[in-house]
Design a protein around this motif. Sequence first.
Motif: not given
Length: 331
Positions: A157-179
């Motif tokens: 089916g939809n890959i995003a749904t299958a992986l549980g990815i919330d496409l409505t959320s916004e993630v800032t870059s600093s939350e993932l990689i802090n320069p």
Amino acid sequence: MNKILTLSMLGLVAIGLAGCGTGGTTVAPAEANTRVVAATTKMASTDMTSFILNIAAEVNYQEAHNFTDPLVTDTTGSIVASGSLELKAKDMLLDTAEASLTVEASVTEDMGGTSISMTQSAAGYFKEGYAYANLTNASSIFNFGSEAPTKVKTYVGNIATALGIDLTSEVTSSELINPEMITPFVNDIAGVVATEKDGALTVTYTVTLNDVVEMAVDMASLNGEMPSSYTSSELDAMKAELLTQLESMIVVRKCEIVIGVDKDGYVNKFHVDVDVTVTEEQTDVDTSAVTDTVTHTVTGFVHIDLSNINQALTITFPSDLNTYVEDTPTN
């Protein structure tokens, strides 16, 4: 297990070490480092729904045991491995997602008087919600029975749904990689050569053991493991001692890391080339006497290239997907 651990440690050492870049206009190291950090941050904050990923790798590992007991015969062993991967993907978070994947690998091992050689390949596809796998040329790994299908498909089916990815959320870059966490390590490397051509940046880091010491100290500081009471002279003495220890164990003949940033500001290249020898002494548990000097030599490379990020892409599928046997999905 010891062989796997040794190879893993050598790999970490290799990545901690790193050459040269030619062609185009020279870019100052400070500017190049800033752009590499910015590109890494951009990659972490961008939904890459379409891209082409290519990975090529090769490693030649040699191990030699030199025993102190003259009655024990010295031994040698080797592992030669190579592999490649190509992944093409488009619209990966949408219902129209498509992808193709090909993987090839070969391994020749000669350890402890036993030799094995194996070459395998596999292919995978994603189309109209179905994941397809062609494992015909990987049967010796999966030990398929004579009646088991080697071409199977599973509805995802939809890959995003299958992986549980919330496409409505916004993630800032600093939350993932802090320069602020990346910058010190990049700046610790003294040997930096950077050039720019047609808007694309190529940065080559030649890293010495001294740079590895600086990065280790920075990591300890960031993790709160470095005593704040250390004076500058005490810190220098500690670095000198660590460097001496590394130099007694490690010989680096070639080690370079090349990072590319395309004109759109994405990381499009990460190449590591290595030629390193690590020597260790094994001791008797009771007497602490040296019983064996082991030399580990690794030469090889890992080249990762990324292109067509979020650009138009056409994927070609085999004509026999309708013959793949449907399987029940499992975790």
